[in-house]
Structure formats: structure tokens, C-alpha cells
Enzyme design. Structure first.
Site, PDB file in Angstrom:
ATOM      1  N   CYS A  75      74.995  70.439 -18.065  1.00  0.00           N
ATOM      2  CA  CYS A  75      73.970  71.482 -18.153  1.00  0.00           C
ATOM      3  C   CYS A  75      73.953  72.077 -19.558  1.00  0.00           C
ATOM      4  CB  CYS A  75      74.260  72.593 -17.131  1.00  0.00           C
ATOM      5  SG  CYS A  75      74.142  72.050 -15.432  1.00  0.00           S
ATOM      6  N   LYS A  86      82.774  70.508  -5.752  1.00  0.00           N
ATOM      7  CA  LYS A  86      82.331  69.576  -6.811  1.00  0.00           C
ATOM      8  C   LYS A  86      83.317  69.569  -7.980  1.00  0.00           C
ATOM      9  CE  LYS A  86      79.134  70.850 -10.049  1.00  0.00           C
ATOM     10  NZ  LYS A  86      79.426  70.559 -11.451  1.00  0.00           N
ATOM     11  N   ASN A  87      83.642  70.754  -8.488  1.00  0.00           N
ATOM     12  CA  ASN A  87      84.411  70.772  -9.729  1.00  0.00           C
ATOM     13  C   ASN A  87      85.884  70.400  -9.523  1.00  0.00           C
ATOM     14  OD1 ASN A  87      82.112  71.249 -11.153  1.00  0.00           O
ATOM     15  ND2 ASN A  87      82.442  73.458 -11.375  1.00  0.00           N
ATOM     16  N   ARG A 101      79.161  66.217 -17.781  1.00  0.00           N
ATOM     17  CA  ARG A 101      80.233  66.993 -18.385  1.00  0.00           C
ATOM     18  C   ARG A 101      81.599  66.451 -17.962  1.00  0.00           C
ATOM     19  NH1 ARG A 101      79.771  69.148 -22.825  1.00  0.00           N
ATOM     20  NH2 ARG A 101      81.601  70.358 -23.321  1.00  0.00           N
ATOM     21  N   ARG A 116      78.598  73.400 -26.352  1.00  0.00           N
ATOM     22  CA  ARG A 116      79.699  73.166 -25.419  1.00  0.00           C
ATOM     23  C   ARG A 116      80.760  72.326 -26.141  1.00  0.00           C
ATOM     24  NH1 ARG A 116      77.602  72.089 -19.292  1.00  0.00           N
ATOM     25  NH2 ARG A 116      79.802  72.485 -18.894  1.00  0.00           N
ATOM     26  N   PRO A 117      81.544  72.988 -27.011  1.00  0.00           N
ATOM     27  CA  PRO A 117      82.514  72.233 -27.816  1.00  0.00           C
ATOM     28  C   PRO A 117      83.665  71.686 -26.976  1.00  0.00           C
ATOM     29  CG  PRO A 117      82.799  74.596 -28.164  1.00  0.00           C
ATOM     30  CD  PRO A 117      81.608  74.435 -27.267  1.00  0.00           C
ATOM     31  N   ILE A 118      84.377  70.689 -27.527  1.00  0.00           N
ATOM     32  CA  ILE A 118      85.580  70.186 -26.851  1.00  0.00           C
ATOM     33  C   ILE A 118      86.808  70.322 -27.767  1.00  0.00           C
ATOM     34  CG2 ILE A 118      84.348  68.626 -25.282  1.00  0.00           C
ATOM     35  CD1 ILE A 118      85.356  66.291 -27.111  1.00  0.00           C
ATOM     36  N   ASP A 119      86.692  71.257 -28.721  1.00  0.00           N
ATOM     37  CA  ASP A 119      87.787  71.419 -29.681  1.00  0.00           C
ATOM     38  C   ASP A 119      89.130  71.731 -29.010  1.00  0.00           C
ATOM     39  OD1 ASP A 119      86.247  73.890 -29.157  1.00  0.00           O
ATOM     40  OD2 ASP A 119      87.812  74.845 -30.344  1.00  0.00           O
ATOM     41  N   GLN A 120      89.111  72.501 -27.924  1.00  0.00           N
ATOM     42  CA  GLN A 120      90.380  72.879 -27.278  1.00  0.00           C
ATOM     43  C   GLN A 120      91.007  71.677 -26.559  1.00  0.00           C
ATOM     44  OE1 GLN A 120      91.761  76.061 -27.816  1.00  0.00           O
ATOM     45  NE2 GLN A 120      90.039  76.023 -29.226  1.00  0.00           N
TER      46      GLN A 120
HETATM   47  N1  EPU Z   1      85.027  76.154 -24.866  1.00  0.00           N
HETATM   48  C1  EPU Z   1      85.362  76.028 -26.180  1.00  0.00           C
HETATM   49  N2  EPU Z   1      86.057  74.910 -26.574  1.00  0.00           N
HETATM   50  C2  EPU Z   1      86.434  73.940 -25.699  1.00  0.00           C
HETATM   51  C3  EPU Z   1      86.103  74.078 -24.330  1.00  0.00           C
HETATM   52  C4  EPU Z   1      85.389  75.200 -23.941  1.00  0.00           C
HETATM   53  O1  EPU Z   1      85.033  76.883 -27.016  1.00  0.00           O
HETATM   54  O2  EPU Z   1      87.075  72.962 -26.120  1.00  0.00           O
HETATM   55  C5  EPU Z   1      84.283  77.350 -24.419  1.00  0.00           C
HETATM   56  C6  EPU Z   1      82.906  76.994 -23.843  1.00  0.00           C
HETATM   57  O3  EPU Z   1      81.948  76.851 -24.860  1.00  0.00           O
HETATM   58  C7  EPU Z   1      82.646  78.153 -22.901  1.00  0.00           C
HETATM   59  C8  EPU Z   1      84.057  78.519 -22.401  1.00  0.00           C
HETATM   60  O4  EPU Z   1      84.977  77.937 -23.323  1.00  0.00           O
HETATM   61  O5  EPU Z   1      82.120  79.236 -23.617  1.00  0.00           O
HETATM   62  C9  EPU Z   1      84.393  78.009 -21.009  1.00  0.00           C
HETATM   63  O6  EPU Z   1      84.174  76.598 -20.935  1.00  0.00           O
HETATM   64  P1  EPU Z   1      84.975  75.676 -19.895  1.00  0.00           P
HETATM   65  O7  EPU Z   1      85.713  74.651 -20.669  1.00  0.00           O
HETATM   66  O8  EPU Z   1      85.758  76.557 -18.981  1.00  0.00           O
HETATM   67  O9  EPU Z   1      83.800  74.975 -19.106  1.00  0.00           O
HETATM   68  P2  EPU Z   1      83.708  73.472 -18.624  1.00  0.00           P
HETATM   69  O10 EPU Z   1      85.047  72.961 -18.279  1.00  0.00           O
HETATM   70  O11 EPU Z   1      82.868  72.695 -19.564  1.00  0.00           O
HETATM   71  C10 EPU Z   1      83.536  74.037 -16.080  1.00  0.00           C
HETATM   72  C11 EPU Z   1      82.577  73.751 -14.965  1.00  0.00           C
HETATM   73  C12 EPU Z   1      81.307  74.565 -15.161  1.00  0.00           C
HETATM   74  C13 EPU Z   1      81.665  76.048 -15.250  1.00  0.00           C
HETATM   75  C14 EPU Z   1      82.747  76.293 -16.319  1.00  0.00           C
HETATM   76  C15 EPU Z   1      83.258  77.726 -16.337  1.00  0.00           C
HETATM   77  C16 EPU Z   1      83.099  71.476 -14.394  1.00  0.00           C
HETATM   78  C17 EPU Z   1      82.699  70.052 -14.404  1.00  0.00           C
HETATM   79  N3  EPU Z   1      82.262  72.336 -14.961  1.00  0.00           N
HETATM   80  O12 EPU Z   1      82.872  73.646 -17.285  1.00  0.00           O
HETATM   81  O13 EPU Z   1      80.566  74.354 -13.974  1.00  0.00           O
HETATM   82  O14 EPU Z   1      80.521  76.796 -15.607  1.00  0.00           O
HETATM   83  O15 EPU Z   1      83.865  75.420 -16.084  1.00  0.00           O
HETATM   84  O16 EPU Z   1      83.779  78.074 -15.093  1.00  0.00           O
HETATM   85  O17 EPU Z   1      84.138  71.847 -13.862  1.00  0.00           O
HETATM   86  C18 EPU Z   1      78.638  74.125 -12.655  1.00  0.00           C
HETATM   87  O18 EPU Z   1      79.351  73.695 -11.736  1.00  0.00           O
HETATM   88  O19 EPU Z   1      77.439  74.461 -12.491  1.00  0.00           O
HETATM   89  C19 EPU Z   1      79.211  74.250 -14.000  1.00  0.00           C
HETATM   90  C20 EPU Z   1      78.460  74.314 -15.073  1.00  0.00           C
END
Ligand code: EPU
Length: 427
Positions: free
Chosen positions: A117, A22-23, A93, A122-126
Site C-alpha cells: 500500500c 494476515k500479517n 510488502r 516505505r524505507p527498508i533501512d532498518q
Molecule cells: N520504517 C523505517 N525504516 C524501515 C522500516 C520502517 O523508517 O526500515 C518506518 C516506516 O516508514 C513507518 C514505520 O517505520 O513509518 C513503521 O513501519 P513498519 O516497518 O512497522 O511497517 P511494515 O512492516 O512495512 C506492517 C504491516 C502494515 C502495518 C505496519 C504498522 C505487514 C505486511 N504490514 O508494515 O500493515 O501498517 O506494519 O503496523 O505486516 C495492512 O495490513 O493494511 C498494513 C499496511
């Protein structure tokens, strides 16, 4: 609305075929926007998150042909406007990958703030920091994120946290930027490597994916390609955990065993016997489930997306287990549902302490999110009696044919409509 009805107690035995990841799919499909020709993508999982991503592309003007159940041909030449319709994107997401891919292609993008979820903030600052380093300006208003650059120029970006989403988004934006982009403290998940391989097959120049430093040398053109998505690490891990929970014997096929090492190691610690083959893994469980300590971490650590499933499993162990969530702020909301089934779990912030009693009893529960839903299924398969799981649309976002696959393994599971229930739009 529909729910799963599961009569627990059946041992899972036999073989299960794992679908595409999926991801990886939700990153690779938006990445087709960068190609100047049609892309044929194989091993696409048939799940609602993927249908939604494909529908967004289609609504934007792409042509999408379903070659067979798991193969699509996508031609994004018809996309002229770098805007993602608000209603379609805001619940998902992965819709934020349209920011990177549209920015990379058109130097501008307008996409709604992403949903997904609920694990706390769930910030997007990065992501935004990465786009800014490449020369883009951004603004957020009325729930929409706008990014724009006159020219994207390669740059050095250090992420303050390891983030899958921002690593992917910056790869998408940088792949056609002028010069060299270096991402430091990059995420190393298998789907990052899969996206890099996909982009490289289109003519990109990306090195180091799978390590914490990724180097991207911008290219002017990316061509259409044919590509097969990797198997889903988390779907595989979920069936492995289900096999252990039911004291079963299951051959999990179409996997990359290397991607499953942290899961296999933990299941062995819990008492399972794991045999690895080239592209399959056999999981057998005979004796009692042992207690364990688990901490989720970015890859290659134990995946956070397996945390609810391993917690469900450890409620079936005798003794005290500790599960620490190392990625998300709040990913234990589902434990209330496990408590309904007799689990003794206390949560303090990011740590759950499980007093395993060795067994669970059936109860009406709900899936509070995708992986929490998978955990409920595992618990129900092992529990005494008939469990009903509601809100299964969460589960269908990420697990292809889960009911059929489990039934083939001997589970007593069926999906039924809830009379009078409203039809919830699956997003
Ligand atoms: N974070 C920040 N700033 C940002 C981005 C992330 O502080 O700009 C923090 C988040 O708050 C979190 C950590 O960094 O504490 C990791 O977040 P990440 O960006 O890695 O997560 P994501 O890309 O939003 C993806 C998967 C999730 C999975 C996470 C971690 C997708 C679509 N989603 O989310 O998958 O939990 O990586 O591996 O790829 C799932 O499939 O059930 C799922 C939730």
C-alpha cells in the site's frame, strides 16, 4: 473487474467468525523455509496476499498441499536457489520476509524491493541495518536487494524507529545465527509474538517477543512443526467498527480480546457497549455516535491499520473529531473518497479534522488501498442510498469472504462484474 454495490442503512446483527491474521500468515509462511521438515499451518486466511506468498514459495520449489480451506502443509526442502522471482514479489510488502528467511537458511538472498500500500515513503533501512549487524553485506541494483553473509553472527541491534517488518526480518535471519542476538526497540504487535511462537515450536530459542527487547539464541537446526495462526486483530476491529456505524449488535467470534483493547476502548468512548468473553466480543450501539480524538501508534497503541475505518466512523458522529496518524507519513489519501459521500474532513500532514454531520450519502467511490477499502465499506453500510466501490482487489488482499460475512450480518452487499472492465491481476 468487480465492484461492491452496497445499499446502506441496514443494522448489522448476529455473529461473525474472524479468520487468521494476515500479517502473521505472511511472516509465518516464508519462515517455513527455515524448517528442515514439513510444516502444517492452520487458520490461514483465504485472501489474495496469502495466496501470493504461497505461490512464491511454490514457484521457488516448495511443495504445498492444501489440507482444507484454512490449513496447508508446506515442505520447503525443494527450494535450492535463494532467489524470489521479481514480478511476483515486487507488488507485495510482505515479500521482504523472504530476505530474512532465505538469509537465515542459505546465508544469501536476492529479492525485489517490496511494494504494498502507498502510504508515502516505505524505507527498508532498518532491515538492512539489522542484517548488517548480523554480519551480512547488502546491495540494491535493478530493483533487487541482495544480502549475503559468510557466517551470520548474533549481535545487538537497536532500531531507530519501531518497525514491524524489520523486527520480523531480523528474527528470521538471526534464529540460526551463531550466538545471541538482542533486538532493542522491537515492535510488539501480536503477529511478532505469533511468529516467535511459531519459530520456537520449530526449536528456536526466542525470548521477549511482545516486549521491546527480544533475545534470540541461535540454534543449528529447526524442525517442521504444526501451528495455528492467531485471529486477525484488524479484521475483528473492522467488523466492530461496522457494527457501531450501523447501530448494530454483533458478536465477533474467534478473537483474542486482549489484542483488541485499544480498539474496544475507543469504540466505548464513541458510545458503544462492549462485552468481552474468552474468545469473542459483543459490540452493541444504540445512541448517537460520539466525537473522539484518536492517535495511531505502534502496539499496544491504537493500530494504524484501523485508522481509515475509525475515520469513516467518526464522520457519522456529531461534532469535531481529530485523527492523528502516528506511524505512516501519508495515510489519508482515501479521505477524498469519503468527501464524495458528504464527509467534511480537512487534512494537514498527519492530522485529519473531521466535522461530523451525523450522516453520509451514497456515491461511487474506490478503494485506494486495503484498509481504505474497508473504510469505504463501513461508510457505505451507514450511508443513505446505494454506494458502489471500485478497485476492490485491494480489499480482497486482506479480508476473507467479506461480502458473505457482511451479508450474514444483514448487510445489503453484492459483488458485481463491471462490464467491459479489464481483468486486473490480483497481486
Ligand atoms: N520504517 C523505517 N525504516 C524501515 C522500516 C520502517 O523508517 O526500515 C518506518 C516506516 O516508514 C513507518 C514505520 O517505520 O513509518 C513503521 O513501519 P513498519 O516497518 O512497522 O511497517 P511494515 O512492516 O512495512 C506492517 C504491516 C502494515 C502495518 C505496519 C504498522 C505487514 C505486511 N504490514 O508494515 O500493515 O501498517 O506494519 O503496523 O505486516 C495492512 O495490513 O493494511 C498494513 C499496511
Amino acid at each position: 473487474m468487480e465492484k461492491y454495490v452496497i445499499n446502506g442503512g441496514n443494522r448489522l446483527t448476529g455473529e461473525v467468525e474472524i479468520s487468521g491474521a494476515k500479517n502473521a500468515a505472511v511472516a509465518i509462511i516464508p519462515a517455513t523455509i527455515l524448517a528442515e521438515g514439513p510444516c502444517v499451518i492452520e487458520n490461514i486466511p483465504s485472501i489474495s496476499d496469502v495466496s501470493m506468498i504461497i505461490r512464491i514459495l511454490y514457484e521457488m520449489g516448495a511443495s504445498v498441499k492444501l489440507v482444507n480451506k484454512s490449513t496447508v502443509e508446506i515442505d520447503t526442502a525443494g527450494i535450492k536457489k535463494p532467489v524470489v522471482p521479481y514480478e511476483m514479489a515486487r507488488h507485495m510488502r510482505a515479500s521482504y520476509y523472504f530476505l530474512g528467511s532465505l538469509l537465515g537458511k542459505f546465508n544469501t538472498a536476492r529479492v525485489s524491493m517490496p511494494g504494498g500500500c502507498d502510504f508515502g515513503t516505505r524505507p527498508i533501512d532498518q532491515h538492512l541495518k539489522g542484517f548488517k549487524s548480523l554480519g551480512a553485506e547488502y546491495s540494491i541494483d535493478h530493483g533487487m536487494v541482495d544480502v549475503h553473509a559468510n557466517t551470520l553472527i548474533g549481535s545487538q541491534i537497536y532500531f531507530d524507529v519501531v518497525t514491524v517488518g524489520a523486527t520480523i526480518n531480523v528474527m528470521l535471519a538471526a534464529v540460526k545465527a551463531a550466538g545471541l542476538t538482542i533486538i532493542e526497540n522491537a515492535a510488539k504487535e501480536p503477529h511478532i509474538v505469533d511468529l516467535a511462537n511459531f519459530l520456537n515450536s520449530m526449536g528456536a530459542d526466542i525470548m521477549g517477543a511482545g516486549t521491546d527487547v527480544i533475545k534470540i539464541r541461535g540454534v543449528e537446526h529447526l524442525k517442521g512443526t504444526a501451528y495455528s495462526i492467531i485471529p486477525d486483530q484488524i479484521e475483528a476491529g473492522t467488523y466492530m467498527a461496522a457494527a457501531v456505524a450501523t447501530k448494530g449488535d454483533v458478536l465477533v467470534k474467534n478473537v483474542i480480546p486482549k489484542h483488541l483493547e485499544s480498539i474496544s476502548a475507543k469504540l466505548e468512548k464513541i458510545g458503544a457497549t462492549i462485552e468481552e468473553y474468552d474468545d469473542s466480543i459483543r459490540v452493541q450501539m444504540d445512541g448517537p455516535i460520539q466525537k473522539a480524538s484518536v492517535k495511531t501508534l505502534p502496539h499496544p497503541g491504537f493500530p494504524t491499520d484501523m485508522q481509515p475505518q475509525i475515520t469513516a466512523l467518526l464522520t457519522l458522529a456529531e461534532g469535531t473529531s481529530i485523527v492523528t496518524e502516528g506511524v505512516w507519513d501519508n495515510r489519508f489519501r482515501y479521505v477524498d473518497e469519503l468527501r464524495r459521500m458528504g464527509a467534511d474532513i480537512s487534512v494537514d500532514g498527519k492530522v485529519a479534522v473531521i466535522e461530523g454531520t451525523g450522516h453520509l450519502t451514497a456515491a461511487p467511490v474506490k478503494a485506494t488501498d486495503l484498509r481504505a477499502g474497508a473504510a469505504m465499506i463501513i461508510a457505505a453500510l451507514a450511508a443513505e442510498g446505494q454506494t458502489e466501490i471500485e478497485d476492490i482487489y485491494h480489499i480482497e488482499r486482506g479480508y476473507e469472504d467479506i461480502e458473505k460475512k457482511l451479508r450474514n450480518l444483514g448487510a445489503d452487499i453484492k459483488k458485481i462484474s463491471i462490464p467491459g472492465g479489464s481483468v486486473r491481476k490480483v497481486i
